[in-house]
Scaffold this active site. Structure first.
Site, PDB file in Angstrom:
ATOM      1  N   LEU A 134       0.814  -1.204   0.000  1.00 43.72           N
ATOM      2  CA  LEU A 134       0.000   0.000   0.000  1.00 43.72           C
ATOM      3  C   LEU A 134       0.850   1.257   0.000  1.00 43.72           C
ATOM      4  CD1 LEU A 134       0.105   1.093   3.275  1.00 43.72           C
ATOM      5  CD2 LEU A 134      -1.102  -1.068   3.452  1.00 43.72           C
ATOM      6  N   PRO A 135       0.331   2.330  -0.595  1.00 42.71           N
ATOM      7  CA  PRO A 135       0.970   3.624  -0.355  1.00 42.71           C
ATOM      8  C   PRO A 135       0.501   4.143   1.012  1.00 42.71           C
ATOM      9  CG  PRO A 135      -0.383   3.688  -2.353  1.00 42.71           C
ATOM     10  CD  PRO A 135      -0.641   2.395  -1.663  1.00 42.71           C
ATOM     11  N   TYR A 136       1.422   4.677   1.776  1.00 43.83           N
ATOM     12  CA  TYR A 136       1.133   5.233   3.089  1.00 43.83           C
ATOM     13  C   TYR A 136       1.696   6.647   3.129  1.00 43.83           C
ATOM     14  CZ  TYR A 136       1.807   6.176   8.067  1.00 43.83           C
ATOM     15  OH  TYR A 136       1.813   6.747   9.299  1.00 43.83           O
TER      16      TYR A 136
END
Length: 103
Positions: A31-33
């Site tokens: 995921l992008p965080y």
């Protein structure tokens, strides 16, 4: 809620749940965080717009899926944020011509 803990190897990631359980995933980072730190005072509507705009940018620029994108907004008290060599509350007070000491 899962949060990224560390990269174990180029294709292995460690995640931790809010309950403290750790999970290891293989493959690309899942995921992008994005962590946004701002001083206190933004409205719920403003924060929602920030989350929406950051998510839209990651979709447009990097082709990320919105359902995989996590944006965390952390609000920091002015007395815990430094700006221009001063604590932000002192800087704001100086701009207004008052002192924030002795509250």
């Amino acid at each position: 809620m899962l949060r990224f803990r560390q990269q174990i190897a180029p294709d292995r990631w460690s995640l931790e749940s809010s309950a403290g359980r750790r999970t290891t995933l293989s493959g690309a980072r899942p995921l992008p965080y994005v962590n946004v730190q701002i001083t206190r005072g933004a409205s719920r509507q403003q924060k929602a717009e920030i989350v929406r705009d950051i998510t839209d940018s990651l979709v447009r620029v990097l082709g990320k899926k919105p359902e995989h994108t996590h944006v965390v907004i952390q609000e920091i008290d002015d007395e815990n944020w430094g700006f221009a060599g001063m604590l932000t509350d002192d800087w704001k007070a100086a701009q207004a011509g008052t002192s924030s000491h002795g509250r």
